[in-house]
Structure formats: C-alpha cells, structure tokens
Design a protein around this motif. Structure first.
Motif, PDB file in Angstrom:
ATOM      1  N   SER A  83      -3.045   3.520  -5.054  1.00  0.00           N
ATOM      2  CA  SER A  83      -2.640   3.250  -3.675  1.00  0.00           C
ATOM      3  C   SER A  83      -2.014   1.887  -3.475  1.00  0.00           C
ATOM      4  O   SER A  83      -1.679   1.525  -2.353  1.00  0.00           O
ATOM      5  CB  SER A  83      -3.855   3.395  -2.739  1.00  0.00           C
ATOM      6  OG  SER A  83      -4.307   4.731  -2.729  1.00  0.00           O
TER       7      SER A  83
ATOM      8  N   LEU B 136      -9.128   6.230  -3.692  1.00  0.00           N
ATOM      9  CA  LEU B 136      -7.821   5.636  -3.430  1.00  0.00           C
ATOM     10  C   LEU B 136      -6.711   6.339  -4.195  1.00  0.00           C
ATOM     11  O   LEU B 136      -5.649   5.752  -4.453  1.00  0.00           O
ATOM     12  CB  LEU B 136      -7.848   4.144  -3.777  1.00  0.00           C
ATOM     13  CG  LEU B 136      -8.883   3.309  -3.015  1.00  0.00           C
ATOM     14  CD1 LEU B 136      -8.772   1.839  -3.390  1.00  0.00           C
ATOM     15  CD2 LEU B 136      -8.732   3.484  -1.516  1.00  0.00           C
ATOM     16  N   GLY B 137      -6.947   7.594  -4.586  1.00  0.00           N
ATOM     17  CA  GLY B 137      -5.880   8.405  -5.149  1.00  0.00           C
ATOM     18  C   GLY B 137      -5.741   8.357  -6.644  1.00  0.00           C
ATOM     19  O   GLY B 137      -4.741   8.854  -7.191  1.00  0.00           O
TER      20      GLY B 137
ATOM     21  N   LEU C 185      -6.557  -2.144   3.684  1.00  0.00           N
ATOM     22  CA  LEU C 185      -7.117  -1.468   2.510  1.00  0.00           C
ATOM     23  C   LEU C 185      -8.170  -2.343   1.836  1.00  0.00           C
ATOM     24  O   LEU C 185      -9.214  -1.847   1.388  1.00  0.00           O
ATOM     25  CB  LEU C 185      -5.999  -1.118   1.531  1.00  0.00           C
ATOM     26  CG  LEU C 185      -6.402  -0.241   0.337  1.00  0.00           C
ATOM     27  CD1 LEU C 185      -6.940   1.098   0.809  1.00  0.00           C
ATOM     28  CD2 LEU C 185      -5.226  -0.047  -0.615  1.00  0.00           C
TER      29      LEU C 185
ATOM     30  N   VAL D 122       0.866  -1.179   0.000  1.00  0.00           N
ATOM     31  CA  VAL D 122       0.000   0.000   0.000  1.00  0.00           C
ATOM     32  C   VAL D 122       0.903   1.230   0.000  1.00  0.00           C
ATOM     33  O   VAL D 122       1.852   1.319   0.796  1.00  0.00           O
ATOM     34  CB  VAL D 122      -0.923   0.022   1.230  1.00  0.00           C
ATOM     35  CG1 VAL D 122      -1.742   1.314   1.266  1.00  0.00           C
ATOM     36  CG2 VAL D 122      -1.848  -1.193   1.217  1.00  0.00           C
ATOM     37  N   CYS D 123       0.625   2.167  -0.865  1.00  0.00           N
ATOM     38  CA  CYS D 123       1.454   3.364  -0.962  1.00  0.00           C
ATOM     39  C   CYS D 123       0.604   4.538  -1.434  1.00  0.00           C
ATOM     40  O   CYS D 123      -0.476   4.362  -2.008  1.00  0.00           O
ATOM     41  CB  CYS D 123       2.614   3.147  -1.936  1.00  0.00           C
ATOM     42  SG  CYS D 123       2.086   2.729  -3.617  1.00  0.00           S
ATOM     43  N   ASN D 124       1.079   5.737  -1.178  1.00  0.00           N
ATOM     44  CA  ASN D 124       0.480   6.963  -1.723  1.00  0.00           C
ATOM     45  C   ASN D 124      -0.995   7.125  -1.390  1.00  0.00           C
ATOM     46  O   ASN D 124      -1.795   7.537  -2.240  1.00  0.00           O
ATOM     47  CB  ASN D 124       0.654   7.016  -3.255  1.00  0.00           C
ATOM     48  CG  ASN D 124       2.108   6.919  -3.677  1.00  0.00           C
ATOM     49  OD1 ASN D 124       2.986   7.470  -3.006  1.00  0.00           O
ATOM     50  ND2 ASN D 124       2.361   6.213  -4.772  1.00  0.00           N
ATOM     51  N   LEU D 125      -1.383   6.792  -0.170  1.00  0.00           N
ATOM     52  CA  LEU D 125      -2.774   7.023   0.212  1.00  0.00           C
ATOM     53  C   LEU D 125      -3.057   8.523   0.250  1.00  0.00           C
ATOM     54  O   LEU D 125      -2.257   9.297   0.777  1.00  0.00           O
ATOM     55  CB  LEU D 125      -3.063   6.414   1.583  1.00  0.00           C
ATOM     56  CG  LEU D 125      -3.311   4.906   1.642  1.00  0.00           C
ATOM     57  CD1 LEU D 125      -3.493   4.469   3.081  1.00  0.00           C
ATOM     58  CD2 LEU D 125      -4.512   4.504   0.803  1.00  0.00           C
TER      59      LEU D 125
ATOM     60  N   HIS E  49      -2.739   1.260   6.093  1.00  0.00           N
ATOM     61  CA  HIS E  49      -1.488   1.286   5.332  1.00  0.00           C
ATOM     62  C   HIS E  49      -0.970  -0.116   5.037  1.00  0.00           C
ATOM     63  O   HIS E  49       0.113  -0.254   4.460  1.00  0.00           O
ATOM     64  CB  HIS E  49      -0.432   2.093   6.090  1.00  0.00           C
ATOM     65  CG  HIS E  49      -0.787   3.540   6.231  1.00  0.00           C
ATOM     66  ND1 HIS E  49      -0.624   4.461   5.219  1.00  0.00           N
ATOM     67  CD2 HIS E  49      -1.331   4.225   7.271  1.00  0.00           C
ATOM     68  CE1 HIS E  49      -1.028   5.654   5.622  1.00  0.00           C
ATOM     69  NE2 HIS E  49      -1.470   5.539   6.873  1.00  0.00           N
TER      70      HIS E  49
END
Length: 761
Positions: A134, A209-210, A102, A57-60, A97
């Motif tokens: 994300s 989710l971005g 998620l 999981v990244c860039n939330l 995260h």
C-alpha cells in the motif's frame, strides 16, 4: 487562572481550557515526549515525505476503504492533579489515502500488542515499502531510514497513543479482546499462542495492507526445500494464525473502521468477533485456530513460523529476547484475568464436581475476601538508614483450621517459606472449595505440581490483586477493568506473583507497588517500558493502557494530612500531556537531592542569627504546590512551591514522600545514640523551633548540634510539604495535638541532627 487556548482550525489546542501551569507543562512535555497537543506537528514528517520524496499511499485493499470515517474521536485530557478535562476532537483531518493517515492506522492497530519502539519499527518498514503493497516509497532509494529519523517516528507514535487514550474506538477494541479471551481461554493451545512475536504482527499487518498471504508466499517458493504439501492458494482477505496477538491487531483494525472480522475456531464451535458485522467478499477474515488446524493449514502455519523464528524482527532485537517480556496482555474484568491466571499457573480443576470456570471464580473470590482482612503499613525501621518499605499485616489473627488442611499448609510452605503467616488462611479457602477429608494423597513429591497447590497459588494471586485495590484510588473510574500483562505472573522479583510473599516479609518499595499496579491495570512489561528497571526515583509509570502515580503527586495536600490514611497510588485513564516522564521508559522520575548544596544549620545560628525562625505568628497569604517539569531536564518532575505569587521552593517529591511516612514519632524506640562532640552525658538535648517565617529563609538543610522542630506550621499541609522537602531524609513526623508534644520526653529516641515536623490534625 484559566486560559482558553485558541489555535488554528482543527488544532488540538483549540478551545481547551487550561491553567497557565498546565499550558506551560503541556508545551514542554509535548516537545520532549510527544502528546495529543503535538500530534499534528509530529505528523508533518509524513507530509515532507510525500511532497519532497513522493512517497505515496496506493492500492489499498477494499476492506480498508472505510477507515477514514472512523479516525475522528473525542479525547479526555488529565490536567493538574489529574483533573478531568474534556479534550478536543482529534484525528478528524486524517485520510487513509494519505501517508499520515495510514501511519496513524498502523499505530492504532498495534498499540495494544507492541511496545512503542516496535511500533516505530513497523512504521519504518511501512515507509520503505516493507509492509504490504500500500505504499510506493517513491525516491526513498535506500532500504532503511536515517538513524535520527526514528526519534521523530517515536514522538509521532507517542502522540497517536496519547490521542487515542480512553477513546470510544479503543474501548470497543478492548471489549472485543476481552470477549475473545473469554471464548478462547479453555481451547487448544499452540506453543506460541500467548507469546509475542513481532513477525506475526508484521504478517497480519502486511496482509491487511494488501500484501501477499502466506499461501501465496508458499506458492512463490514452490521449488524450495519445504517438505509440506503445497496447498492451493486461497482467496485474498483470509489470514490463518495461531497467535492471539494477531487477532488483537485485527480487532483493533475493526474498531478503527476496517472491514475486518476475527473467526475463532475452537472445539466448542466457531465464533465471529464482532458478531454483528456483515461478512462479504470485501471482508478481511482472520482465522484464529483454537484447535488443531487441518493439514493444509498446518503446512502454511509451519512455513510462516519458520520465517518468524529466523527474521531479525522476531529474534528479540528490540525486547532483549526474554520470553517473559514477550507475553501479551489480557483485557477484561475479574472473570478474564482469573481464568488466564489459572491457565498461566497450569491450574485445570479436575478434582471437583463443579465446572472449571465456577471453581476458578470461587477460588478467586475467596482470595479477594482474604485480602480484606489485611492492611498496609510502613515497615518498622531498624535504623534511620533502612529503606522505606510497605508490608501487609493481618487485621485479626483468630484463624483456625481443620486437621485436614495441615497437608495443604505444609505444601505451601515448601513452595515458599515466606507464605508461612498466610498459609492457614489460603489452605482454608481451598478446603472450602474442595472439601476433601485429607489432601496428602493429592500432593505429589513436587508440591507445586499438585492441583490443590496450584489452587492455593491462584488464591494468592487474587489476594495480591485485592491488596492492590486497597492501595489504589481509581479517581471515580472502576478498578475492575484490567489490562493484565501475563509476564507479571512469572516467578521473578518485582512481579505481581511475588507481591504477597514480599509484602508479608521484608516489605515492598513504593516503586515495586507502582510496577505491580502498572502490570495489572496498564499492561506494562519490561518490553513496553524500554527494558529498564524501575528505580526509587520513579513516582509514576505511564503504561500502555493507563497511568499510575503516587497519590502524593496528584494531591500532595491531602497526602500530607493523611499519609497512608488515604490511598498510596492513583490510577488514571486518559491522556496525560502535562505529566513529565522519560520518553523511552514512560517513567515519571524526580531529580533527587543535591547533597553538595545543603545548607548547614547550627544551634547558635538558629538562636542568634535567625531569631525570627521561632516566631509563632502565621503568615498571611497561601502556599500553592504544583508538580511541573524541570527546566534543566523536562523528563523529570519537581514540586514548585509558590508563596504570594513567587517561587519559594523547588522540592524533590521523593524527599517529601519519605519524610511524611518513614519515621513517625510514635513509632520511635529508645536507643543508644551518639552524642555530639561538645555535649557531655548529662547535658540535655538542645532543640530549636522553626515556624513559617523561618522556613521561607531556608533551602535544603541539615542540622548540627541540636534538634529542630517545625511546630509553627499551623497544620497547613502546603507548609508541611515545604518543610518535608527542605528537611534531611529520615526526618521524624508527628501527627497529633502540638500542645501534647513534649520533645524532652522523647529525648532517648532522638539525637543531634534530628528534625521533627508537627502536623496538627
């Protein structure tokens, strides 16, 4: 006997007080379906993806940062006989995260608008990086997951839904959905407003989710053939939509800790839901247009819609593509479902002086009042092979009407001749609201298009709802909290709209009544239940928002004593981890009967070989009835009958249900019957008695050469259940004083092979 199960720290089974049967059933059902007790095991698949394939999981986005603190929730578990058990605190270990957190968030946001299979597909997209920005898919090089992976995801989805059943977060989301439905029901409608499209759900999830907004996607396609003027890219965190279900997703996200608000833009004004949430640059805003949007927004929405109608995810690949399967669910009370039912029928009151909402509610209340004058009963049996059907009969037929309503009565009969017996009551109800001197001038050549006829259809829908109330035991909960699937208001067999005409004529099967209840309170549709038809082996339905089962399954002893004197259906809200059901459809099924293994009982055998069968001494020790998963097929359930700690019988509940209701002795009529080959015209009908002791030596049986009477059960409902389960279908049931039963007087109604069960009450 009650066990306190101690699991690992934070385990869902820690400090949950379960009986030994409940514990065993919970383990079996959890392995077969996925439940609150198996959620942590089912979630290990995401731990494996993180550790072995480096999926991360990244860039939330900023509006997702506070979700972790809202995962924790209390749970309510329904155990044996639907007893309420304070469940464990669940999901407290989750972190947004991490992949598991998620994925859980995606399930919680979409469970009110999508079927389990569709939610599973959303998770598949998430894991391969196709849902927002994300997730880093790491070493997952392929663009799709292995086929067998989907069954693992499906168990995880069911476990999350089970853990969220009746949670505070879920109740808050439904409260906001009801508020939104009440505000938006009279607004402008796009053609897709109330239609489910999976791509619309994907769009809002991706932006949550971005992912890129629609406007930003349009900017990327600036050189495409799109003829709409390209708008300036808007700020991040704003999503425009015409779909109500997109707003449902946003409200679910808000209830589960995301910094999200829904902005409803209607002709009457603008409303923010939730209204008390502060809005700042880190807030994600979903704009639901309930009026014609401005041109630049229309351009973006047309671009979005062109994607929605051409992608694999929205072309019906998982629901069969039928429009009636794609309509959403309305949450709320009587006000909300009355207004949406009126809209579904195209009813917009213009001929009365009262405000439209007052007229709708007056008609709805009139329908509920009419339902009080009807009662349910078992339809007469032309023969013992006739299927069990339930029909509505009027308690009093002293209805009169004014001459003015004759046109209304005639018009309703033209719409459907099956309304003939109730048309007068419905017409009088509508006349009580409109009070016209005559109605012929208000009815067109196509009666169903007239406002006053649509008003009568609305009254009939309210009668259907009221009639289901009279059949249903809410187990201490309110029956006025609905999750109405709008698809059940379509004109087709098995729908809530078809309930009254069917109940007034040929009657309804038990599975049709279960289905109607699940669409009214549980939000069930063919899409949510695996696109599978309900069959006669179904005794319950685990719907998205509740569970409905035959009350026989919940409390067989009371049902054996009272039959339709008690409720037919039990409405259960909460997690049902012990209830066996099909993992794909949510149907609680029974195994049926194996005709080939029946035991044959003859008159001579009953008299000579088993004289103990007619003894009148009651046995010491009690018979205990439990409903448990089958060992050979955990998706189906059976009655297990325990005598003095030993398993005495395994019984098909449907056989019990039919034998308790189908052929009451008092309703039998004299008829010509075939006499046995060895019985002449003047020979009296032979009958043999079987008591508790005799019953213990039997299994499923049929009788030849005589009749059998179970009159030594001493009114014990558990023994009555056993007798009904072992006896052949079409068994005759007698409720009354055994000393007043004279089988010889009923000989003209009986034939060889008949079985009579006596219930002393």
């Amino acid at each position: 006997m009650t066990f306190v199960i101690n699991g690992p720290k934070n385990s869902a089974l820690q400090s949950v007080q379960l009986g030994i049967n409940e514990m065993a059933s919970a383990i079996i059902v959890g392995k077969n379906v996925g439940s609150i007790f198996s959620r942590r095991d089912d979630a290990r698949i995401f731990d494996a993806l993180e550790s072995n394939f480096h999926v991360r999981v990244c860039n939330l986005p900023p509006w997702m940062q506070g979700v972790s603190s809202s995962f924790e929730r209390a749970s309510l578990v329904l155990g044996e006989r639907m007893r309420r058990i304070k469940g464990p605190v669940v999901m407290s270990e989750l972190n947004i995260h991490q992949l598991q957190g998620l994925a859980t968030f995606v399930v919680l946001c979409t469970r009110f608008v999508s079927s389990k299979h569709d939610v599973m597909e959303f998770l598949s997209l998430l894991l391969i990086g196709g849902l927002g920005n994300s997730v880093d898919k790491g070493q997952l090089e392929t663009q799709s997951l292995p086929y067998n992976f989907k069954s693992l995801l499906l168990s995880f989805v069911q476990a999350c839904i089970d853990s969220d059943a009746d949670s505070q977060q879920g109740r808050l989301a439904k409260q906001w959905m009801a508020e939104l439905a009440a505000f938006g029901e009279c607004g402008w409608r796009s053609e897709n407003f109330s239609i489910r499209t999976k791509q619309a759900v994907i769009n809002v999830l991706a932006e949550l989710l971005g992912g890129l907004s629609v406007e930003e996607e349009m900017a990327k396609f600036g050189k495409s053939s799109i003829t709409e003027p390209k708008p300036e890219p808007r700020g991040r965190g704003i999503h425009n939509t015409l779909h109500l279900e997109s707003a449902y997703v946003a409200l679910s996200a808000a209830a589960n800790g995301a910094n999200v608000v829904v902005e409803c833009i209607a002709t009457a004004g603008i409303r923010f839901i939730p209204s008390n949430r502060p809005r700042n640059p880190d807030t994600f805003t979903l704009r639901l247009w309930l009026k014609q949007p401005p041109p630049d927004i229309c351009g973006a929405l047309r671009f979005s819609q062109s994607i929605e109608t051409t992608t694999y995810m929205s072309n019906g690949s998982f629901t069969g593509g039928f429009a009636e399967e794609m309509e959403f669910t309305v949450f709320g009370g009587a006000l909300e479902i009355a207004k949406w039912t009126a809209q579904k029928f195209g009813y917009a009151p213009e001929l009365t002086e009262n405000p439209p909402s007052e007229t709708v509610m007056a008609l709805w209340k009139a329908g509920l009042d009419i339902s009080e004058s009807y009662h349910w009963r078992v339809h007469e049996q032309p023969s013992k092979l006739y299927p069990l059907r339930f029909r509505l009969d009027i308690s009093s037929s002293s209805e009169t009407s004014d001459p003015q309503v004759l046109a209304l009565i005639k018009a309703l009969k033209i719409v459907d001749t099956r309304y003939s017996t109730i048309a007068r009551k419905v017409a009088n109800a509508v006349h009580g609201i409109y009070k016209f001197d005559g109605y012929q001038d208000y009815i067109s050549d196509i009666p169903k298009d007239a406002e006053v006829v649509k008003a009568m259809l609305l009254v009939l829908a309210a009668i259907a709802v009221g009639s289901l109330h009279r059949l249903t035991n809410a187990l201490g909960e309110t029956q006025d909290q609905y999750a109405l699937s709008l698809s059940t208001l379509n004109e087709r067999e098995g729908s809530l709209r078809n309930l009254i005409p069917s109940a007034l004529t040929g009657g309804l099967s038990h599975q049709a009544l279960l289905w109607a209840a699940s669409t009214l309170w549980g939000g069930a549709s063919t899409a949510t239940q695996g696109s599978t038809t309900v069959v006669d082996s179904v005794v319950g339905i685990v719907a998205p928002q509740c569970t409905v089962i035959l009350d026989l399954i919940r409390d067989p002893l009371v049902f054996a004593q009272k039959g339709l004197g008690t409720k037919l259906i039990a409405l259960c809200r909460g997690s049902v981890p012990m209830l066996p059901r099909d993992p794909h459809t949510g149907f609680v099924k029974t195994p049926g009967r194996d005709i080939s293994s029946r035991q044959i009982l003859t008159a001579s055998e009953l008299e000579d070989k088993h004289p103990e069968m007619s003894t009148d001494r009651p046995l010491a020790g009690g018979m205990v009835i439990t409903f448990e998963p089958m060992l050979s097929d955990p998706s189906r359930g059976i009655f297990c009958c325990w005598f003095m700690g030993n398993l005495a019988f395994e019984i098909d509940p449907i056989g019990v249900f039919l034998n308790l209701l189908k052929r009451p002795l008092t309703g039998l009529q004299p008829r010509e019957h075939e006499r046995g080959e060895n019985r002449n015209a003047n020979e009296a009908l032979k009958y043999r008695k079987i008591s508790q002791m005799g019953l213990l030596s039997l299994r499923e049986f049929e009788v030849q050469g005589c009749c059998v009477v179970f009159d030594g059960l001493f009114g014990n409902p558990a023994w009555i259940i056993c007798a009904a389960g072992c006896s052949p279908i079409h068994t005759i049931f007698y409720r009354g004083d055994p000393t007043e039963l004279d089988v010889q007087e009923k000989e003209d109604c009986l034939q060889e092979g008949d079985v009579i069960i006596v219930c002393d009450h």
